[in-house]
Write a protein that holds these residues in place. Structure first.
Motif, PDB file in Angstrom:
ATOM      1  N   GLU A  19      10.550  15.272  74.750  1.00  0.00           N
ATOM      2  CA  GLU A  19      10.500  14.785  76.140  1.00  0.00           C
ATOM      3  C   GLU A  19       9.099  15.005  76.727  1.00  0.00           C
ATOM      4  N   SER A  85      19.432  31.337  81.405  1.00  0.00           N
ATOM      5  CA  SER A  85      20.110  30.083  81.031  1.00  0.00           C
ATOM      6  C   SER A  85      20.242  29.902  79.530  1.00  0.00           C
ATOM      7  N   SER A  86      19.243  30.336  78.793  1.00  0.00           N
ATOM      8  CA  SER A  86      19.271  30.135  77.354  1.00  0.00           C
ATOM      9  C   SER A  86      20.393  30.987  76.737  1.00  0.00           C
ATOM     10  N   GLY A 142      21.564  20.670  75.393  1.00  0.00           N
ATOM     11  CA  GLY A 142      21.605  21.728  76.410  1.00  0.00           C
ATOM     12  C   GLY A 142      22.566  21.412  77.552  1.00  0.00           C
ATOM     13  N   ASP A 144      22.295  19.034  79.672  1.00  0.00           N
ATOM     14  CA  ASP A 144      22.240  17.619  80.066  1.00  0.00           C
ATOM     15  C   ASP A 144      23.609  17.021  80.424  1.00  0.00           C
ATOM     16  N   LYS A 162      15.882   9.808  82.600  1.00  0.00           N
ATOM     17  CA  LYS A 162      15.747  11.262  82.822  1.00  0.00           C
ATOM     18  C   LYS A 162      14.271  11.679  82.880  1.00  0.00           C
ATOM     19  N   HIS A 167      13.125  17.871  86.074  1.00  0.00           N
ATOM     20  CA  HIS A 167      12.347  19.079  86.379  1.00  0.00           C
ATOM     21  C   HIS A 167      11.106  19.145  85.479  1.00  0.00           C
TER      22      HIS A 167
HETATM   23  P1  IMP Z   1      14.544  28.023  78.043  1.00  0.00           P
HETATM   24  O1  IMP Z   1      14.852  29.473  78.266  1.00  0.00           O
HETATM   25  O2  IMP Z   1      13.310  27.568  78.701  1.00  0.00           O
HETATM   26  O3  IMP Z   1      14.593  27.615  76.589  1.00  0.00           O
HETATM   27  O4  IMP Z   1      15.688  27.138  78.729  1.00  0.00           O
HETATM   28  C1  IMP Z   1      16.852  27.628  79.280  1.00  0.00           C
HETATM   29  C2  IMP Z   1      18.064  26.825  78.841  1.00  0.00           C
HETATM   30  O5  IMP Z   1      18.080  25.593  79.537  1.00  0.00           O
HETATM   31  C3  IMP Z   1      18.119  26.505  77.346  1.00  0.00           C
HETATM   32  O6  IMP Z   1      19.463  26.639  76.890  1.00  0.00           O
HETATM   33  C4  IMP Z   1      17.680  25.056  77.290  1.00  0.00           C
HETATM   34  O7  IMP Z   1      18.265  24.369  76.210  1.00  0.00           O
HETATM   35  C5  IMP Z   1      18.224  24.532  78.621  1.00  0.00           C
HETATM   36  N1  IMP Z   1      17.421  23.408  79.111  1.00  0.00           N
HETATM   37  C6  IMP Z   1      16.117  23.416  79.489  1.00  0.00           C
HETATM   38  N2  IMP Z   1      15.715  22.195  79.862  1.00  0.00           N
HETATM   39  C7  IMP Z   1      16.804  21.402  79.709  1.00  0.00           C
HETATM   40  C8  IMP Z   1      17.006  20.012  79.916  1.00  0.00           C
HETATM   41  O8  IMP Z   1      16.127  19.232  80.285  1.00  0.00           O
HETATM   42  N3  IMP Z   1      18.247  19.577  79.659  1.00  0.00           N
HETATM   43  C9  IMP Z   1      19.263  20.381  79.229  1.00  0.00           C
HETATM   44  N4  IMP Z   1      19.133  21.663  79.009  1.00  0.00           N
HETATM   45  C10 IMP Z   1      17.890  22.179  79.247  1.00  0.00           C
END
Ligand code: IMP
Length: 187
Positions: A19, A85-86, A142, A144, A162, A167
């Motif tokens: 992306e 979030s991850s 993720g 999405d 998208k 973001h």
């Molecule tokens: P990270 O810690 O920056 O890798 O991201 C936090 C979480 O958000 C991870 O599980 C990513 O897969 C998810 N994530 C980040 N950007 C997106 C997105 O654009 N779409 C969906 N999930 C996202």
């Protein structure tokens, strides 16, 4: 011969990279992939996490590099999962989030891009507001399938555009304009 890029995107997540590459190509910047699995610091701030990640990435990459850290902040859950979030995606996933979110569904997706060329990291933030859908829709990666950006009726996973509203697009747009200005000023 190895192609040279304007800069590298250090990540272990190829979805983010593809992306980011598509978005930056609209700003005439070419982005190489640098496979990198960072040890993430514990912090309540995605800005702090991104800054440290970019310093670590530069030590390995030794070329101008950007990293990205994201967070999904759900208002009725006090901003959870935010910087976690991850981990939350890997543990309870989208199904778990849908079980937690009841009536108030407002959420924000935050992206922080951190640029490092060996000096102090420079940070760029992009935020897209929206809501959490009632069920998973579409086949994206993720979060999405559960995030509906404001002004749309479809989830990120269902949208064709998208990469023009996300973001990630907002943070990378700010970065690209800064990078371009810096280049024109000969630095
Ligand atoms: P990270 O810690 O920056 O890798 O991201 C936090 C979480 O958000 C991870 O599980 C990513 O897969 C998810 N994530 C980040 N950007 C997106 C997105 O654009 N779409 C969906 N999930 C996202």
């Amino acid at each position: 011969m190895r192609k040279s890029f304007d800069l590298y995107f250090a990540s272990s997540n190829k979805n983010k990279y593809s992306e980011a590459r598509e978005i930056l190509s609209k700003f005439n910047l070419s982005l190489g992939f640098f496979e990198f699995a960072p040890v993430e610091i514990q912090s309540h701030s995605v800005l702090e996490i991104a800054a440290q990640k970019s310093l670590d990435a530069y030590v390995s990459c030794k070329k101008p590099v950007i990293v990205e850290d994201d967070g999904l902040f759900i208002q009725s859950l006090g901003g959870f999962p935010g910087p976690y979030s991850s981990y939350v995606f890997k543990t309870i996933g989208n199904a778990g989030i849908l079980r937690l979110v009841k009536s108030k569904r407002q959420a924000e997706f935050h992206s922080v891009i951190s640029y490092c060329d060996g000096k102090k990291p420079v940070l760029f933030q992009g935020i897209t507001k929206g809501v959490i859908s009632k069920k998973q829709r579409g086949k994206g990666w993720g979060y999405d399938p559960i995030f509906i950006p404001r002004g749309k009726s479809k989830t990120y996973a269902e949208l064709d555009d998208k990469n023009t509203i996300s973001h990630r697009y907002k943070a990378l747009g700010k970065f690209a304009r800064w990078f371009d200005m810096r280049k024109s000023s000969g630095r």
